[in-house]
Design an enzyme around this catalytic site. Structure first.
Site, PDB file in Angstrom:
ATOM      1  CE  LYS A 170     -31.349   4.488 -22.877  1.00 35.51           C
ATOM      2  NZ  LYS A 170     -30.494   3.923 -21.746  1.00 35.51           N
ATOM      3  CD  GLU A 245     -20.030  16.573 -26.090  1.00 28.05           C
ATOM      4  OE1 GLU A 245     -18.809  16.535 -26.298  1.00 28.05           O
ATOM      5  OE2 GLU A 245     -20.789  17.486 -26.422  1.00 28.05           O
ATOM      6  CB  CYS A 279     -16.202  12.546 -21.814  1.00 29.24           C
ATOM      7  SG  CYS A 279     -17.424  13.778 -21.437  1.00 29.24           S
ATOM      8  CD  GLU A 371     -13.701   8.174 -22.848  1.00 29.32           C
ATOM      9  OE1 GLU A 371     -14.549   7.508 -23.462  1.00 29.32           O
ATOM     10  OE2 GLU A 371     -13.852   9.378 -22.590  1.00 29.32           O
TER      11      GLU A 371
HETATM   12  P1  NAP Z   1     -22.779   3.746 -23.751  1.00 33.65           P
HETATM   13  O1  NAP Z   1     -23.132   2.330 -23.895  1.00 33.65           O
HETATM   14  O2  NAP Z   1     -22.337   4.487 -24.949  1.00 33.65           O
HETATM   15  O3  NAP Z   1     -24.035   4.476 -23.064  1.00 33.65           O
HETATM   16  C1  NAP Z   1     -24.486   5.782 -23.274  1.00 33.65           C
HETATM   17  C2  NAP Z   1     -25.998   5.797 -23.447  1.00 33.65           C
HETATM   18  O4  NAP Z   1     -26.357   5.161 -24.679  1.00 33.65           O
HETATM   19  C3  NAP Z   1     -26.769   5.029 -22.368  1.00 33.65           C
HETATM   20  O5  NAP Z   1     -28.007   5.646 -22.133  1.00 33.65           O
HETATM   21  C4  NAP Z   1     -26.934   3.679 -23.038  1.00 33.65           C
HETATM   22  O6  NAP Z   1     -27.930   2.883 -22.456  1.00 33.65           O
HETATM   23  C5  NAP Z   1     -27.266   4.101 -24.450  1.00 33.65           C
HETATM   24  N1  NAP Z   1     -27.058   3.059 -25.462  1.00 33.65           N
HETATM   25  C6  NAP Z   1     -26.249   1.974 -25.393  1.00 33.65           C
HETATM   26  N2  NAP Z   1     -26.332   1.262 -26.535  1.00 33.65           N
HETATM   27  C7  NAP Z   1     -27.200   1.902 -27.345  1.00 33.65           C
HETATM   28  C8  NAP Z   1     -27.695   1.672 -28.661  1.00 33.65           C
HETATM   29  N3  NAP Z   1     -27.288   0.629 -29.377  1.00 33.65           N
HETATM   30  N4  NAP Z   1     -28.578   2.545 -29.186  1.00 33.65           N
HETATM   31  C9  NAP Z   1     -28.974   3.618 -28.481  1.00 33.65           C
HETATM   32  N5  NAP Z   1     -28.557   3.892 -27.233  1.00 33.65           N
HETATM   33  C10 NAP Z   1     -27.671   3.053 -26.667  1.00 33.65           C
HETATM   34  O7  NAP Z   1     -21.656   3.915 -22.651  1.00 33.65           O
HETATM   35  P2  NAP Z   1     -21.399   2.951 -21.394  1.00 33.65           P
HETATM   36  O8  NAP Z   1     -21.561   1.513 -21.769  1.00 33.65           O
HETATM   37  O9  NAP Z   1     -22.220   3.458 -20.285  1.00 33.65           O
HETATM   38  O10 NAP Z   1     -19.859   3.260 -21.105  1.00 33.65           O
HETATM   39  C11 NAP Z   1     -18.856   2.634 -21.890  1.00 33.65           C
HETATM   40  C12 NAP Z   1     -17.711   3.578 -22.172  1.00 33.65           C
HETATM   41  O11 NAP Z   1     -18.205   4.736 -22.843  1.00 33.65           O
HETATM   42  C13 NAP Z   1     -17.007   4.162 -20.960  1.00 33.65           C
HETATM   43  O12 NAP Z   1     -16.021   3.330 -20.461  1.00 33.65           O
HETATM   44  C14 NAP Z   1     -16.432   5.436 -21.508  1.00 33.65           C
HETATM   45  O13 NAP Z   1     -15.236   5.176 -22.178  1.00 33.65           O
HETATM   46  C15 NAP Z   1     -17.473   5.884 -22.502  1.00 33.65           C
HETATM   47  N6  NAP Z   1     -18.379   6.914 -21.934  1.00 33.65           N
HETATM   48  C16 NAP Z   1     -18.239   8.191 -22.338  1.00 33.65           C
HETATM   49  C17 NAP Z   1     -19.066   9.172 -21.818  1.00 33.65           C
HETATM   50  C18 NAP Z   1     -18.953  10.597 -22.229  1.00 33.65           C
HETATM   51  O14 NAP Z   1     -19.418  11.467 -21.508  1.00 33.65           O
HETATM   52  N7  NAP Z   1     -18.409  10.898 -23.387  1.00 33.65           N
HETATM   53  C19 NAP Z   1     -20.031   8.858 -20.883  1.00 33.65           C
HETATM   54  C20 NAP Z   1     -20.183   7.520 -20.496  1.00 33.65           C
HETATM   55  C21 NAP Z   1     -19.354   6.578 -21.040  1.00 33.65           C
HETATM   56  P3  NAP Z   1     -27.490   1.853 -21.291  1.00 33.65           P
HETATM   57  O15 NAP Z   1     -27.277   2.704 -20.097  1.00 33.65           O
HETATM   58  O16 NAP Z   1     -28.631   0.936 -21.160  1.00 33.65           O
HETATM   59  O17 NAP Z   1     -26.224   1.177 -21.754  1.00 33.65           O
END
Ligand code: NAP
Ligand code: MG
Length: 464
Positions: A170, A245, A279, A371
């Site tokens: 996903k 991660e 990240c 972050e």
């Molecule tokens: P996120 O919501 O954690 O998204 C990561 C993945 O998880 C996406 O595929 C997302 O789908 C999915 N997801 C979201 N809610 C979920 C749930 N309840 N159950 C299962 N899967 C779920 O991250 P984001 O909203 O894109 O970014 C928010 C913050 O996260 C950023 O500002 C940053 O601080 C951090 N981030 C960290 C990394 C890293 O590499 N460590 C990468 C991205 C973001 P959707 O795309 O539909 O939301």
């Protein structure tokens, strides 16, 4: 590429179970470029069934043959690298040269490393009167973010395939086109039907259904710490294997004897690259009091090269833009000194954020703890080496970092005391085999290389 109007399940593109779609937006100009279907729990279930059905055959495929399929996948990714780069640029907004070098280039290296590891890895070991078998864990549910759309996918799928696992992916809703392109590549590489499956969709619907599915054996997630905690709780309750991660707030420690100009320039580039959406970015630069002002002015000069719309792209979406600008406002409010950039958007169109540098940042400030995930660098002052270590370790995260010293020995001595999973010594080069992952709240488990492969294996011991 043209988007597929379906899910890739069991080796074919199948119509989605529902009617909802996700609009894919180019963050550089805010235009909708395409639509993909938004998967439901029903789509996820169909994909998990396909992965389960394919599992026994793939697990029993000799490692040399699995290696050959992964090598074929690497070759398809290499052959289609221009299309990959253009697709990433269209949906993430990264400048094309970055997309070519990093977004399209690194996945070829990583897939190549797993083609070699699958062939050379020892899936059996002797221990006294025992033979230990390293067997694939089973069906993997992979959930990936948008920041490195293809790398994040390949860093999970390649080791899973090498181990003999089958996968349901996903991907992030912001970057589904790259994921569809990857699914095409798995088909072109001749992976057996059902070994890799793709369900595009929203995290709280498709992502959650995948993490909760009772026939998924291992959940591998990359993304925010908040969602990671939730997924960890769900997986824990079901006694599933888990790899997380998560975020980072890494320190770039410049010791008194280091080459200051080099350390600052590389440090600025590390943070500004990919619009700060990395990240492992070294978002906190630590400099001794004596050379502090010199470092600040070097950083201000270095960041001027990152012109929005040229060397630096937008952030991924309007929500992230608002979030990052909010952090910049918070930094000013809490008393940090703005030396470059600021909260105003640098362009009228596109989700751009001004490359920003803060000086006089103290360890307890929000911008030093949380972050930000945007092009924002904080420069902190330390009094002596012990103070630098205390500041470097003073966050809930521990993903990466850098140390610059008079020589490698001095830098290594400091790195040994850091609570973090990966440290670059005096500007060390990227190594696709090096284990990548977090101490503390930066995650559970490791990706890349043999350590990444072992996450997808479970052990069985036979006694003789
Ligand atoms: P996120 O919501 O954690 O998204 C990561 C993945 O998880 C996406 O595929 C997302 O789908 C999915 N997801 C979201 N809610 C979920 C749930 N309840 N159950 C299962 N899967 C779920 O991250 P984001 O909203 O894109 O970014 C928010 C913050 O996260 C950023 O500002 C940053 O601080 C951090 N981030 C960290 C990394 C890293 O590499 N460590 C990468 C991205 C973001 P959707 O795309 O539909 O939301
Ligand atoms: Mg999200």
């Amino acid at each position: 590429m043209k988007a597929h109007d379906g899910m890739y399940i069991g080796g074919e593109w199948r119509p989605a179970s529902g009617q909802d779609t996700i609009a894919v937006v180019n963050p550089a100009d805010e235009q909708v470029i395409d639509h993909v279907p938004a998967g439901t729990a029903e789509d996820v279930d169909a994909a998990v069934r396909a992965a389960r059905a394919a599992f026994p055959g793939w697990a029993a495929t000799p490692p040399a043959e699995r290696a050959a399929r992964i090598a074929a996948l690497r070759d398809v990714l290499a052959a289609r690298k221009d299309e990959i780069a253009e697709t990433v640029t269209a949906e993430l907004g990264s400048p094309l040269p970055l997309s070519q070098m990093v977004h399209a280039g690194v996945p070829v290296l990583v897939a190549g490393s797993y083609a070699e590891l699958a062939a050379s890895y020892s899936f059996e070991e002797k221990l006294g009167n025992s033979t230990v078998l390293l067997e694939p864990v089973g069906v993997v549910g992979a959930i990936t973010p948008w920041n490195y759309p293809l790398h994040q996918i390949v860093a999970k799928v390649a080791p899973a395939l090498a181990a003999g696992c089958t996968v349901v992916l996903k991907p992030a809703e912001d970057t589904p086109l790259t994921a569809q392109l990857f699914a095409e590549a798995t088909q072109e590489a001749g992976l057996p039907a059902g070994v890799f499956n793709l369900v595009t969709g929203i995290g709280t619907v498709a992502g959650q259904a995948l993490a909760e599915h009772e026939d998924v054996d291992l959940v591998s997630f990359t993304g925010s710490t908040a969602v990671g905690k939730q997924i960890g709780a769900t997986a824990g309750a079901a006694v599933k294997r888990l790899a997380l991660e998560l975020g980072g707030k890494s320190a770039n420690v410049i010791l008194p004897g280091a080459d200051l100009a080099k350390a600052v320039n590389v440090g600025v580039a590390n943070v500004m690259s990919n619009s700060g959406q990395t990240c492992s970015a070294w978002t906190r630069m630590l400099v001794d009091a004596e050379r502090y002002e010199e470092a600040v002015s070097l950083a201000a000069t270095a960041v001027a090269k990152y012109v929005p719309g040229e060397r630096v792209g937008p952030v991924v979406n309007a929500k992230q833009q608002a979030r990052v600008r909010g952090y910049i406002e918070k930094g000013i409010e809490e008393g940090a000194r703005l030396v470059a950039g600021g909260p105003e958007a640098p362009k009228d169109q596109g989700y751009y954020v001004s490359p920003t540098v803060f000086a006089d940042v103290t360890p307890e400030m929000t911008i030093a703890q949380e972050e930000i995930f945007g092009p924002v660098l904080s420069i902190l002052r330390y009094e002596d080496v012990d103070d630098a270590l205390r500041i470097a370790n003073d966050t809930v995260y521990g993903l990466a970092g850098a140390v610059w010293g008079a020589d490698d020995e001095e830098a290594v001595a400091f790195a040994r005391r850091m609570d973090t999973g990966q440290v670059d010594i005096n500007g060390g080069r990227f190594n696709p085999l090096a284990p990548f992952g977090g101490y503390k709240q930066s995650g559970v488990g490791r990706e890349l290389g043999p350590h990444g492969l072992s996450e997808y294996l479970q052990t069985k011991s036979l006694q003789f």
